[in-house]
Design a protein around this motif. Structure first.
Motif, mmCIF file in Angstrom:
data_model
loop_
_atom_site.group_PDB
_atom_site.id
_atom_site.type_symbol
_atom_site.label_atom_id
_atom_site.label_comp_id
_atom_site.label_asym_id
_atom_site.label_seq_id
_atom_site.Cartn_x
_atom_site.Cartn_y
_atom_site.Cartn_z
ATOM 1 N N LEU A 1 0.809 -1.214 0.000
ATOM 2 C CA LEU A 1 0.000 0.000 0.000
ATOM 3 C C LEU A 1 0.846 1.270 0.000
ATOM 4 O O LEU A 1 0.298 2.366 -0.132
ATOM 5 C CB LEU A 1 -0.921 0.008 1.233
ATOM 6 N N TYR A 2 2.164 1.138 0.147
ATOM 7 C CA TYR A 2 3.026 2.299 0.320
ATOM 8 C C TYR A 2 4.035 2.408 -0.819
ATOM 9 O O TYR A 2 4.483 1.384 -1.367
ATOM 10 C CB TYR A 2 3.775 2.205 1.658
ATOM 11 N N PRO A 3 4.429 3.638 -1.153
ATOM 12 C CA PRO A 3 5.368 3.819 -2.259
ATOM 13 C C PRO A 3 6.798 3.442 -1.914
ATOM 14 O O PRO A 3 7.574 3.092 -2.802
ATOM 15 C CB PRO A 3 5.258 5.329 -2.564
ATOM 16 N N ASN A 4 7.159 3.524 -0.622
ATOM 17 C CA ASN A 4 8.545 3.267 -0.232
ATOM 18 C C ASN A 4 8.577 2.485 1.079
ATOM 19 O O ASN A 4 9.039 2.984 2.113
ATOM 20 C CB ASN A 4 9.303 4.591 -0.089
ATOM 21 N N PRO A 5 8.085 1.240 1.067
ATOM 22 C CA PRO A 5 8.002 0.485 2.318
ATOM 23 C C PRO A 5 9.367 0.042 2.833
ATOM 24 O O PRO A 5 10.329 -0.086 2.065
ATOM 25 C CB PRO A 5 7.148 -0.722 1.929
ATOM 26 N N ARG A 6 9.419 -0.194 4.132
ATOM 27 C CA ARG A 6 10.606 -0.814 4.703
ATOM 28 C C ARG A 6 10.651 -2.282 4.278
ATOM 29 O O ARG A 6 9.613 -2.920 4.098
ATOM 30 C CB ARG A 6 10.568 -0.762 6.235
ATOM 31 N N PRO A 7 11.839 -2.847 4.164
ATOM 32 C CA PRO A 7 11.938 -4.281 3.898
ATOM 33 C C PRO A 7 11.282 -5.091 5.022
ATOM 34 O O PRO A 7 11.391 -4.731 6.201
ATOM 35 C CB PRO A 7 13.452 -4.531 3.844
ATOM 36 N N ILE A 8 10.592 -6.160 4.665
ATOM 37 C CA ILE A 8 9.895 -6.981 5.652
ATOM 38 C C ILE A 8 10.865 -7.489 6.712
ATOM 39 O O ILE A 8 10.560 -7.468 7.914
ATOM 40 C CB ILE A 8 9.189 -8.174 4.966
ATOM 41 N N ARG A 9 12.017 -7.927 6.296
ATOM 42 C CA ARG A 9 13.001 -8.462 7.253
ATOM 43 C C ARG A 9 13.402 -7.405 8.268
ATOM 44 O O ARG A 9 13.544 -7.694 9.463
ATOM 45 C CB ARG A 9 14.239 -8.959 6.498
ATOM 46 N N GLU A 10 13.575 -6.172 7.813
ATOM 47 C CA GLU A 10 13.953 -5.085 8.726
ATOM 48 C C GLU A 10 12.851 -4.813 9.742
ATOM 49 O O GLU A 10 13.131 -4.610 10.931
ATOM 50 C CB GLU A 10 14.246 -3.818 7.919
ATOM 51 N N VAL A 11 11.592 -4.819 9.290
ATOM 52 C CA VAL A 11 10.475 -4.585 10.210
ATOM 53 C C VAL A 11 10.382 -5.711 11.233
ATOM 54 O O VAL A 11 10.162 -5.477 12.425
ATOM 55 C CB VAL A 11 9.159 -4.434 9.441
ATOM 56 N N LEU A 12 10.551 -6.951 10.795
ATOM 57 C CA LEU A 12 10.512 -8.077 11.718
ATOM 58 C C LEU A 12 11.585 -7.938 12.792
ATOM 59 O O LEU A 12 11.357 -8.254 13.964
ATOM 60 C CB LEU A 12 10.696 -9.389 10.958
ATOM 61 N N GLU A 13 12.751 -7.446 12.414
ATOM 62 C CA GLU A 13 13.819 -7.227 13.394
ATOM 63 C C GLU A 13 13.455 -6.109 14.351
ATOM 64 O O GLU A 13 13.676 -6.210 15.568
ATOM 65 C CB GLU A 13 15.126 -6.913 12.666
ATOM 66 N N LEU A 14 12.868 -5.028 13.817
ATOM 67 C CA LEU A 14 12.502 -3.892 14.660
ATOM 68 C C LEU A 14 11.461 -4.273 15.710
ATOM 69 O O LEU A 14 11.501 -3.784 16.844
ATOM 70 C CB LEU A 14 11.970 -2.745 13.793
ATOM 71 N N ILE A 15 10.528 -5.157 15.347
ATOM 72 C CA ILE A 15 9.483 -5.539 16.297
ATOM 73 C C ILE A 15 9.809 -6.853 17.007
ATOM 74 O O ILE A 15 8.978 -7.386 17.746
ATOM 75 C CB ILE A 15 8.101 -5.634 15.609
ATOM 76 N N ASP A 16 11.007 -7.362 16.776
ATOM 77 C CA ASP A 16 11.499 -8.557 17.472
ATOM 78 C C ASP A 16 10.575 -9.751 17.244
ATOM 79 O O ASP A 16 10.241 -10.491 18.175
ATOM 80 C CB ASP A 16 11.636 -8.268 18.975
ATOM 81 N N LEU A 17 10.176 -9.948 15.990
ATOM 82 C CA LEU A 17 9.319 -11.090 15.653
ATOM 83 C C LEU A 17 9.882 -11.885 14.475
ATOM 84 O O LEU A 17 9.135 -12.571 13.766
ATOM 85 C CB LEU A 17 7.894 -10.621 15.326
ATOM 86 N N THR A 18 11.192 -11.832 14.276
ATOM 87 C CA THR A 18 11.801 -12.572 13.176
ATOM 88 C C THR A 18 11.505 -14.061 13.279
ATOM 89 O O THR A 18 11.170 -14.721 12.285
ATOM 90 C CB THR A 18 13.314 -12.329 13.147
#
Length: 295
Positions: free
Chosen positions: A100-117
């Motif tokens: 839905l976004y023009p410049n999303p964060r990489p999924i892997r990076e978000v998973l690391e940020l929220i500690d749900l890898t």
């Protein structure tokens, strides 16, 4: 972000009453206040969900009600309560929102940020409440927002889950995101915020760092665990609860002198003596006259 003499009326009731403040990029700002103080109303105006009655608001250089899709893609929202789809996995839901976004964060990076890898392939419905709240946070940050609004982000979570959310918020801020959050938890504001805004009856009654807020009272707290069976002088004994002396004073030196004299005469050590500024909650109560609500 800038807010200039913002008001919001519902009939004759002023939910927000002439508040002004600015938030530079990169700060974490906590908005505190008792129920009905105007916190959520203020956020709704800043997020573009409600109109101001009077005053000027600029968020990322735009009027929130006229920002449009491009502006909205630059902010992230975590509301007080949300309802997540239960069937997708964490990675699948993040991937769906990323589109839905023009410049999303990489999924892997978000998973690391929220500690749900480790939970990337786990279905949302099987996660704990704290993990689902971190998914909420991940969905808010997947669009790579410049500004993130958090409305009571850890309400109802257990202590461990709250601290995991705090760590995610700190990591996100460390990557440059500006964060504005409301909370009833004073320890949360103390942990996360660079600044604290205190609202009471729709008015801004304090705007300072947590350290400056604690120092603003002009008093210090003195605490001392007491041995059993050794009486204190009467003027100190009235501040004893259980086996602890705890008092606040603007005359620290005389109090300490009396304690040292008592300890010397009674043959008691002063192990555990603490002298310092009041807690953020102590100052908050002095400013607002109301207890914070823990729900």
């Amino acid at each position: 972000m800038s807010v200039d003499r913002l008001t919001k009326y519902y009939g004759d009731f002023a939910a927000v009453d002439g508040i002004s403040f600015e938030i530079p990029a990169g700060q974490v700002v906590a908005v505190l206040g008792p129920n009905g103080a105007g916190k959520t109303t203020t956020l709704e105006i800043l997020e573009g969900f409600a109109d101001a009655t009077t005053g000027q608001v600029s968020v990322l250089g735009k009027d929130p009600r006229r920002g449009g899709r491009a502006w909205r893609s630059r902010i992230g929202l975590v509301l007080q309560s949300t309802s997540l789809e239960t069937e997708p996995t964490v990675a699948e839901l993040l991937t769906l929102f990323a589109r839905l976004y023009p410049n999303p964060r990489p999924i892997r990076e978000v998973l690391e940020l929220i500690d749900l890898t480790a939970e990337a392939k786990v279905r949302i419905g099987t996660l704990s409440g704290g993990q689902q709240r971190r998914v909420d946070l991940g969905l808010a940050m997947i669009g790579n927002p410049e500004l993130l609004f958090l409305d009571e982000p850890t309400t109802g979570l257990d202590p461990e889950a709250r601290r995991r959310c705090w760590a995610s918020i700190e990591r996100l801020n460390g990557s440059g995101t500006t964060i504005l959050l409301t909370t009833h938890y004073l320890d949360e504001a103390d942990k996360l915020a660079d600044r604290v805004l205190v609202l009471s009856a729709g008015r801004l009654v304090a705007d300072m760092t947590p350290t400056a807020m604690r120092a603003s009272s002009g008093v210090s707290f003195v605490r001392l665990p007491l041995p059993p069976g050794v009486p204190l002088p009467p003027d100190l004994a009235r501040h004893v609860t259980g086996q602890e002396l705890a008092l606040q004073t603007d005359q620290v030196v005389p109090v300490l002198a009396e304690l040292i004299s008592w300890a010397d005469q009674s043959g008691v050590g002063l192990t555990g003596l603490e002298v310092g500024p009041p807690s953020l909650e102590d100052v908050y109560l002095a400013i607002t006259g109301k207890e914070p609500v823990h729900v």
